[in-house]
Design a protein around this motif. Structure first.
Motif: not given
Length: 270
Positions: A133-149
């Motif tokens: 359930d990962h996504q490429v936009y912030p969404g409606d809650g806090e999530r950790p993120w990592l850089p991708i291409r």
């Protein structure tokens, strides 16, 4: 984080037997379902079995651990080719291992890119309780993120693929952006594709698009639309405007996270 447990899928032969390495229990919905049932999305699996034949060119966008990648590779055979995209490093590690486990490395091209409507730097916002359930936009809650291409599908696939026979897109809300980067290629190819796409108005809106926008993008291909009724195990013929209106209604209802899979293209004989 990759699991060491291999599960044999409960599929007919052909294409079976196929095996998948899974994530540890409790961190990925797909892995947990496969551990219990040895099949993921049974009716969508039937569609893949009916639609992908020897020599087919397939594209799996949002490949996760490789269930549909491996299935398509088995069905397409040595003369076919599967292009799979999965930006999450844990999922991608299992995707690679599963392709090799089943002996399909020569017929699969795997990429850690996220397909989008533009090329460049992006972010993958990771779910804390479901690796699917990962996504490429912030969404409606806090999530950790990592850089991708990010990459446009027409740029990545245009030089390598004359025509796509089967395209699966399941990217947790960024499907409209994925298709925007592929439509030019799909519209210009010599034979019509078949697309299996998740349609979730709530997630599409969070990603800056909408269900109507996605349906209207797909309608430019001038192909039949089908609702994938996985409960009854059937395809239901529909029209683009009816789907777009359903999307509008879902989007207008607070808290409604309704979704469906749709098939765009010729319906198989099941």
């Amino acid at each position: 984080m990759t699991g060491g447990e291999a599960v044999e899928l409960g599929l007919p032969s052909p294409p079976g037997p196929l095996r998948l390495l899974l994530h540890p229990p409790g961190v990925d919905l797909v892995s947990d379902r496969l551990r219990r049932e040895r099949c993921w999305e049974p009716f969508e699996t039937r569609l893949c079995l009916a639609l992908v034949g020897p020599g087919a060119i397939c594209v799996d966008v949002g490949a996760n651990i490789g269930y549909f990648t491996v299935l398509a590779a088995a069905l397409a055979g040595p003369a076919g080719r599967v292009y799979a995209f999965e930006p999450d490093p844990d999922n991608f590690a299992l995707l690679e291992r599963n392709v090799h486990l089943n002996g399909f490395a020569a017929r699969c091209a795997l990429s850690p890119l996220a397909l989008a409507d533009r090329a460049g730097a992006g972010k993958l916002y990771r779910s804390g309780d479901n690796l699917g359930d990962h996504q490429v936009y912030p969404g409606d809650g806090e999530r950790p993120w990592l850089p991708i291409r990010l990459a446009r599908g027409d740029a990545v696939l245009g030089a390598a693929v004359d025509a796509i026979d089967f395209l699966k897109v399941d990217t947790q809300g960024s499907e409209a952006a994925v298709l925007a980067g592929l439509l030019r290629h799909l519209a210009g190819q010599s034979r019509p594709p078949v697309l299996l796409v998740e349609l979730t108005p709530f997630s599409l809106a969070l990603a800056g698009s909408s269900g109507r926008m996605l349906v209207e993008e797909l309608a430019t291909l001038d192909l039949p639309f089908w609702i994938v009724d996985h409960v009854a195990g059937r395809l239901v013929a529909t029209e683009a405007e009816a789907l777009a209106t359903w999307c509008d209604n879902v989007a207008a209802t607070p808290g409604d996270r309704g979704f469906m899979n749709i098939l765009v293209g010729r319906g198989p004989a099941l």
